[in-house]
Enzyme design. Structure first.
Site, mmCIF file in Angstrom:
data_model
loop_
_atom_site.group_PDB
_atom_site.id
_atom_site.type_symbol
_atom_site.label_atom_id
_atom_site.label_comp_id
_atom_site.label_asym_id
_atom_site.label_seq_id
_atom_site.Cartn_x
_atom_site.Cartn_y
_atom_site.Cartn_z
ATOM 1 N N PRO A 31 53.169 0.320 51.579
ATOM 2 C CA PRO A 31 54.317 0.972 50.942
ATOM 3 C C PRO A 31 55.353 1.402 51.978
ATOM 4 C CG PRO A 31 52.243 1.841 50.081
ATOM 5 C CD PRO A 31 51.896 0.975 51.250
ATOM 6 N N TYR A 63 57.755 4.723 47.787
ATOM 7 C CA TYR A 63 57.209 5.866 47.049
ATOM 8 C C TYR A 63 57.824 5.944 45.651
ATOM 9 C CZ TYR A 63 61.255 8.775 48.739
ATOM 10 O OH TYR A 63 62.491 9.298 49.033
ATOM 11 N N TYR A 177 48.700 9.417 46.908
ATOM 12 C CA TYR A 177 49.379 9.543 48.195
ATOM 13 C C TYR A 177 49.225 10.969 48.722
ATOM 14 C CZ TYR A 177 53.164 8.851 51.631
ATOM 15 O OH TYR A 177 53.906 8.751 52.783
ATOM 16 N N TYR A 182 53.667 15.596 51.687
ATOM 17 C CA TYR A 182 53.825 15.629 50.230
ATOM 18 C C TYR A 182 52.662 16.379 49.562
ATOM 19 C CZ TYR A 182 57.551 12.332 51.329
ATOM 20 O OH TYR A 182 58.680 11.749 51.858
ATOM 21 N N ARG A 230 46.191 6.883 50.269
ATOM 22 C CA ARG A 230 46.990 6.873 51.503
ATOM 23 C C ARG A 230 46.989 8.293 52.045
ATOM 24 N NH1 ARG A 230 53.037 4.558 52.882
ATOM 25 N NH2 ARG A 230 52.188 3.185 54.459
ATOM 26 N N ASP A 272 54.799 8.392 62.596
ATOM 27 C CA ASP A 272 54.275 7.333 61.734
ATOM 28 C C ASP A 272 55.055 6.042 61.940
ATOM 29 O OD1 ASP A 272 52.436 6.634 59.595
ATOM 30 O OD2 ASP A 272 54.247 6.270 58.439
ATOM 31 N N ARG A 304 53.135 -1.360 63.939
ATOM 32 C CA ARG A 304 54.206 -2.294 64.314
ATOM 33 C C ARG A 304 53.586 -3.564 64.934
ATOM 34 N NH1 ARG A 304 57.493 -2.391 68.580
ATOM 35 N NH2 ARG A 304 56.793 -0.376 69.358
ATOM 36 N N ARG A 327 57.516 -2.474 59.013
ATOM 37 C CA ARG A 327 58.617 -3.055 59.777
ATOM 38 C C ARG A 327 58.396 -4.537 60.110
ATOM 39 N NH1 ARG A 327 59.097 1.509 64.246
ATOM 40 N NH2 ARG A 327 56.872 1.577 63.814
ATOM 41 N N CYS A 368 68.242 -4.497 58.489
ATOM 42 C CA CYS A 368 67.328 -4.775 59.608
ATOM 43 C C CYS A 368 68.102 -5.453 60.715
ATOM 44 C CB CYS A 368 66.178 -5.662 59.130
ATOM 45 S SG CYS A 368 65.121 -6.256 60.460
HETATM 46 FE FE1 SF4 Z 1 62.083 -3.649 63.048
HETATM 47 FE FE2 SF4 Z 1 64.155 -4.491 61.641
HETATM 48 FE FE3 SF4 Z 1 63.271 -2.029 61.316
HETATM 49 FE FE4 SF4 Z 1 64.478 -2.682 63.621
HETATM 50 S S1 SF4 Z 1 65.391 -2.634 61.586
HETATM 51 S S2 SF4 Z 1 62.576 -1.509 63.361
HETATM 52 S S3 SF4 Z 1 63.826 -4.812 63.819
HETATM 53 S S4 SF4 Z 1 62.181 -3.908 60.827
#
Ligand code: SF4
Ligand code: ADP
Length: 708
Positions: A31, A63, A177, A182, A230, A272, A304, A327, A368
């Site tokens: 999530p 969420y 959650y 929360y 979670r 986190d 990550r 991410r 992103c």
């Molecule tokens: Fe990663 Fe894209 Fe977020 Fe930057 S914006 S942390 S490259 S997922």
């Protein structure tokens, strides 16, 4: 030729049983907020569907509020309050199921961390304590009500009602959650929970509400869906327990086999979703590594992760069963497919910049840096891996006719070149410097910013393997060069310059300080020698001011940071970096003056003035670095415009600007600009047009509908 998967990654493609359902592989898009909410259900479904198509075996929502007492407005949270909401989420579950993946929903109650700005209902918390955030974006001025027995019964009822709605919406995994400040988390922590009844005091009592939430969720989904927990374990792991290694251990032992899946994480957004500037990959492991040793149920966690070897190691070492990605799944929704097809080198790795998080803080659809198509799957029809071919319908033309010349090899130029090349155009990319990268050449040398080099590395790596691309580094192009090169389209991506402008009380970039010993980040990048003491005046408010201050301490004894904002790198609160920026500057010995602007600079001294009172203060200073306004570096473009008449005879049909040369911004904006230009040229879609999403409303909405 289709490549085969490397057998050492086979383990990542094993199915994993989660209660009554089975994940087809170990790739689990956990999530995370998308910024789209139920207001933009088609965009949201398109965004999540792309992850399923890219091979993520489980794809979750962000969420989702179970009741109007959990109202996080103006932040972009989703709701599951009535039948319209059920239909809205069903778009996503159908989309995810089309690719054989499971859909998970993170049911949420914000407790005393929200202030119900829209619903205007009293927030609820275990003991009447509320989150007292010091950043205005998160502040509220309504405190919470201490929950009584009726409120607790209501909470369990709302969770069960939402779980039944989730099942009707088609979800396979339904969450409880208990994380990130929360409501259920508030019960777990004695700082929040001062109760003396059966829900407070001992760990067994504090855990009770979580157990009951899990039980009512299980009853509600009646073995049709898995029930996940979670939970944030950072604080609990730091607390001593008389019965176990820590309170976190005790909590996990008490609930070990109750959920079908453990989704384990840290407690606050900066730890986190830690930025790469300060935190390495896999940073959760020391906090969550014990969970899998206690429970027989599968465990998912994040860190990550972008390297398949790291993922395999997590599974083999018994840390995680499912590799969580928020991410990494945004930066490359096709990460699992690329591993499956033996194309690991094609993975577009997340750089850890947290621009995606800033979108949530800004209450806008996800952005992103690495993946400009994120959030654009539905509204602009951009697919991260598929591109409309060039207007001629043919692949790369062998001649110069129809060819594209891009001038400037920074993030915008690189992304533009790659997108054009993928569309089949013949592309030339020229860069004045000996190396590609533009602003990244210097910025990735600043403390903590090396991982951002992935923006360059990935694009250059892809471009170097394409036969319709010619790369010219070390070529500063003049107007005459461009006219001679005879490309049909010229795209100017020459970036921006930092200026020596001061800052006015009107909150504008003001007078240019043209005098010796005044520098910009461009001068530092060019290797200028700065005599100490140094003052860095930052009203850009993102990373550059603080990163350059930290960098300059390597050469000078005295560095002072001055900003008109209330915090250092004030905007970096949006990217979760700011708390750590303060710590980093303190560690590097940088003195900080906030709420101040630079009034004057005479050799040996800078005079700063309080933004509100005007009170002046003198600081020793032999070099002043201004990190303020950036202006376009578009001299080349303007020179071409002056010679417009010569363009057509030279075969040039258009000259356009992209990236910082058009409008200076963060790297994410430059990448997006380059992508959009190349994606839309010669297509019927006008560049301003996109489909506008709208909520799904079939019944007149009511504030809350218990539902069947
Ligand atoms: Fe990663 Fe894209 Fe977020 Fe930057 S914006 S942390 S490259 S997922
Ligand atoms: P953006 O973020 O928009 O990509 P950058 O400033 O990062 O912008 O990159 C711009 C790049 O353009 C720099 O690497 C710069 O060296 C290059 N550049 C500027 N002028 C020319 C030119 N006349 N010919 C070739 N490259 C140029």
């Amino acid at each position: 030729m289709k490549m085969a998967r490397n057998s050492r990654f086979d383990i990542l493609f094993e199915p994993v049983r989660i209660g009554p359902v089975t994940a087809p592989n170990r790739f689990y898009a956990v999530p995370h907020a998308s910024g789209m909410t139920n207001i933009m259900p088609r965009m949201r479904a398109g965004f999540r569907e792309t992850k399923a198509e890219g091979g993520w075996g489980v794809v979750c929502t962000g969420y989702v509020s179970v009741h109007p007492t959990a109202d996080d407005s103006p932040l972009p949270y989703a709701t599951l309050w009535d039948e319209n909401d059920v239909r809205s989420h069903a778009l996503m579950t159908e989309a995810v199921h089309r690719h054989g993946s499971l859909a998970g929903i993170e049911l949420w109650h914000g407790g005393g961390s929200v202030s119900n700005k829209t619903s205007r209902l009293p927030p609820l918390s275990p003991s009447g304590l509320s989150w007292m955030a010091t950043h205005v974006g998160f502040m509220g001025n309504q405190r919470s009500k201490a929950m009584d027995a009726t409120d607790i019964r209501n909470l369990l009822r709302w969770q069960a009602q939402a779980a039944r709605k989730a099942r009707r919406a088609g979800f396979d995994i339904v969450y409880v959650y208990a994380g990130m400040g929360y409501l259920p988390y508030e019960f777990l922590l004695p700082d929040w929970n001062l109760r003396s009844d059966g829900y407070g005091g001992s760990v067994a009592n504090r855990v009770r509400i979580v157990r009951e939430l899990l039980e009512v969720t299980k009853d509600a989904v009646a073995d049709k869906c898995a029930v996940a927990l979670r939970i944030s374990l950072e604080e609990l792991r730091g607390r001593k327990s008389e019965r176990a290694a820590s309170e976190a251990h005790e909590v996990v032992e008490l609930l070990a086999e109750v959920p079908d899946l453990w989704d384990v994480k840290m407690d606050s957004s900066p730890t986190d979703c830690a930025p790469s500037r300060f935190t390495a990959e896999g940073s959760h492991e020391p906090v969550i590594d014990f969970v899998r040793k206690i429970t027989k149920k599968p465990v998912v966690g994040v860190g990550r992760f972008t390297s398949p070897d790291t993922m395999v190691s997590q599974v083999k070492r018994g840390v995680l069963d499912l590799i969580g990605g928020a991410r990494p799944s945004i930066a490359d929704p096709f990460l699992p497919k690329k591993i499956d097809e033996g194309r690991e080198q094609d993975i577009r790795e997340c750089i850890g910049c947290n621009i995606c998080i800033s979108s949530w803080h800004d209450s806008v659809p996800v952005r992103c840096t690495q993946n400009p198509t994120a959030g654009e799957e539905w509204r602009r029809g951009w697919h991260p891996e598929r591109y409309a071919v060039s207007a001629s319908g043919s692949a790369a033309s062998a001649t110069r006719t129809g060819a594209i010349l891009i001038v400037g090899g920074g993030p915008a130029g690189l992304e533009c070149a790659l997108t054009f090349a993928r569309r089949g155009y013949q592309v030339s990319l020229a860069e004045a410097a000996d190396n590609f990268g533009g602003r990244l050449r210097f910025e990735t040398s600043l403390p903590g910013l090396a991982p951002w080099g992935r923006v360059l590395d990935w694009r250059l790596g892809q471009l170097q393997r394409m036969s319709n691309v010619t790369l010219y580094a070390g070529n500063e192009l003049s107007v005459n060069d461009i006219l001679e090169l005879e490309h049909q389209r010229v795209v100017v991506a020459t970036g921006a310059r930092w200026t020596r402008r001061l800052y006015s009380p009107l909150e504008l970039a003001a007078t240019v300080l043209e005098q010796p010993h005044v520098y910009t980040p461009d001068d530092v990048a060019a290797g200028a020698y700065l005599d100490g003491p140094i003052v860095v005046f930052d009203y850009d408010n993102y990373y550059m001011g603080s990163a350059i201050a930290e960098h300059l301490t390597e050469a000078a004894d005295s560095v002072t940071y001055v900003t008109p904002a209330g915090h250092v790198s004030a905007w970096a609160i949006m990217t979760n970096e700011q708390p750590q920026v303060h710590r980093a500057l303190a560690k590097a010995g940088v003195r900080v003056h906030t709420l101040s602007l630079v009034a004057r600079f005479e050799l040996g001294e800078v005079v700063i003035a309080n933004l509100f009172t005007g009170e002046e203060r003198r600081l020793p200073c032999r070099s002043l670095v201004i990190v303020g306004a950036r202006m376009v570096r578009d001299d080349l473009y303007q020179a071409l415009m002056l010679r417009q008449k010569e363009l057509a005879p030279a075969g040039i049909a258009s000259v356009d600007r992209i990236g910082d040369a058009l409008a200076p911004g963060a790297i994410a904006h430059a990448v997006y600009s380059g992508h959009r230009y190349a994606r839309e040229l010669d297509t019927p879609a006008g560049s301003e047009l996109y489909r506008r999403d709208a909520p799904i409303v079939q019944d007149v909405p009511v504030l809350y509908d218990a539902g069947p």
